[in-house]
Design a protein around this motif. Structure first.
Motif, PDB file in Angstrom:
ATOM      1  N   ASN A  78       0.829  -1.206   0.000  1.00 56.93           N
ATOM      2  CA  ASN A  78       0.000   0.000   0.000  1.00 56.93           C
ATOM      3  C   ASN A  78       0.867   1.262   0.000  1.00 56.93           C
ATOM      4  OD1 ASN A  78       0.809   0.486   2.664  1.00 56.93           O
ATOM      5  ND2 ASN A  78      -0.981  -0.548   3.518  1.00 56.93           N
ATOM      6  N   THR A  79       0.230   2.399  -0.240  1.00 59.02           N
ATOM      7  CA  THR A  79       0.938   3.673  -0.360  1.00 59.02           C
ATOM      8  C   THR A  79       1.720   4.045   0.899  1.00 59.02           C
ATOM      9  OG1 THR A  79      -0.597   4.464  -2.032  1.00 59.02           O
ATOM     10  CG2 THR A  79       0.651   6.140  -0.856  1.00 59.02           C
ATOM     11  N   PRO A  80       1.146   3.940   2.119  1.00 59.74           N
ATOM     12  CA  PRO A  80       1.947   4.286   3.301  1.00 59.74           C
ATOM     13  C   PRO A  80       3.214   3.440   3.441  1.00 59.74           C
ATOM     14  CG  PRO A  80      -0.361   4.224   3.888  1.00 59.74           C
ATOM     15  CD  PRO A  80      -0.250   3.685   2.485  1.00 59.74           C
ATOM     16  N   THR A  81       3.158   2.168   3.067  1.00 59.05           N
ATOM     17  CA  THR A  81       4.342   1.308   3.132  1.00 59.05           C
ATOM     18  C   THR A  81       5.399   1.776   2.143  1.00 59.05           C
ATOM     19  OG1 THR A  81       3.011  -0.567   3.854  1.00 59.05           O
ATOM     20  CG2 THR A  81       5.173  -1.066   2.905  1.00 59.05           C
ATOM     21  N   VAL A  82       4.989   2.091   0.917  1.00 60.09           N
ATOM     22  CA  VAL A  82       5.929   2.578  -0.101  1.00 60.09           C
ATOM     23  C   VAL A  82       6.575   3.874   0.366  1.00 60.09           C
ATOM     24  CG1 VAL A  82       6.131   3.495  -2.452  1.00 60.09           C
ATOM     25  CG2 VAL A  82       4.757   1.452  -2.020  1.00 60.09           C
ATOM     26  N   LEU A  83       5.782   4.783   0.914  1.00 62.07           N
ATOM     27  CA  LEU A  83       6.325   6.058   1.380  1.00 62.07           C
ATOM     28  C   LEU A  83       7.311   5.853   2.524  1.00 62.07           C
ATOM     29  CD1 LEU A  83       3.145   8.288   1.216  1.00 62.07           C
ATOM     30  CD2 LEU A  83       5.107   8.291  -0.348  1.00 62.07           C
ATOM     31  N   SER A  84       7.029   4.927   3.406  1.00 65.96           N
ATOM     32  CA  SER A  84       7.932   4.628   4.515  1.00 65.96           C
ATOM     33  C   SER A  84       9.265   4.078   4.008  1.00 65.96           C
ATOM     34  CB  SER A  84       7.266   3.619   5.455  1.00 65.96           C
ATOM     35  OG  SER A  84       8.148   3.244   6.466  1.00 65.96           O
TER      36      SER A  84
END
Length: 146
Positions: A78-84
Motif C-alpha cells: 500500500n501507499t503508506p508502506t511505499v512512502l515509509s
C-alpha cells in the motif's frame, strides 16, 4: 560520466537500507531483475556532467543524479508502506552514518531529492515503480595519465 566513488558510496548507502528492510538490491547492469514476485530495489545513475572548478585543470566537479527504484508487484504493497520505504532511502542520503568509516567521501555532497510515485492510472503490467532521485556533487582532482 559518473565516477566509481559516487557509485560505490550510493550503492553502499542504498544497500544498507535495502538490507535493513529485507529487500534485494541490484546493479541494473549485472542483476537479473526477473524477480520471483517480491518487491526489490534497483540503483541506477542518471546522466551526469563534469566541469572544471576553474581552480586549475586538475580540479573538477561532477554533478548528476542517483536513482533508487523500488519495484512493487501489483497489489502487494500500500501507499503508506511505499512512502515509509522511500523515506528510509531518502534519509540515508541526507544524513551521515555514525560510523566514521562509512561516512561519505570528502568532496561528495548530496543535495536535493525528488520522489516520483507510481503512476497507477497510466501503468499496465505486473509491476509499479516508485523512484527517488538524489542530486549529488562530487568535487575531485582529476588524475592525468601520460
Amino acid at each position: 560520466m559518473p565516477s566509481e566513488t559516487v557509485w560505490n558510496d550510493a550503492y553502499a548507502r542504498a544497500s544498507a537500507v535495502a538490507e535493513a528492510l529485507g529487500y534485494l538490491i541490484g546493479d541494473p547492469l549485472t542483476w537479473d531483475f526477473s524477480s520471483d514476485g517480491k518487491a526489490f530495489v534497483a540503483l541506477d545513475m542518471s546522466s551526469s556532467s563534469i566541469d572544471s572548478l576553474e581552480l586549475g585543470d586538475q580540479q573538477a566537479q561532477e554533478s548528476g543524479q542517483i536513482c533508487i527504484m523500488l519495484w512493487i508487484p501489483q497489489g502487494r504493497m500500500n501507499t503508506p508502506t511505499v512512502l515509509s520505504i522511500m523515506n528510509a532511502f531518502e534519509a540515508a542520503f541526507r544524513t551521515n552514518p555514525v560510523d566514521p568509516d562509512k561516512r561519505w567521501p570528502n568532496g561528495l555532497f548530496y543535495d536535493g531529492q525528488t520522489y516520483t510515485p507510481p503512476s497507477f492510472l497510466a501503468q499496465t503490467g505486473n509491476w509499479y515503480v516508485a523512484t527517488l532521485m538524489v542530486d549529488y556533487r562530487w568535487q575531485n582532482i582529476t588524475e592525468h595519465t601520460s
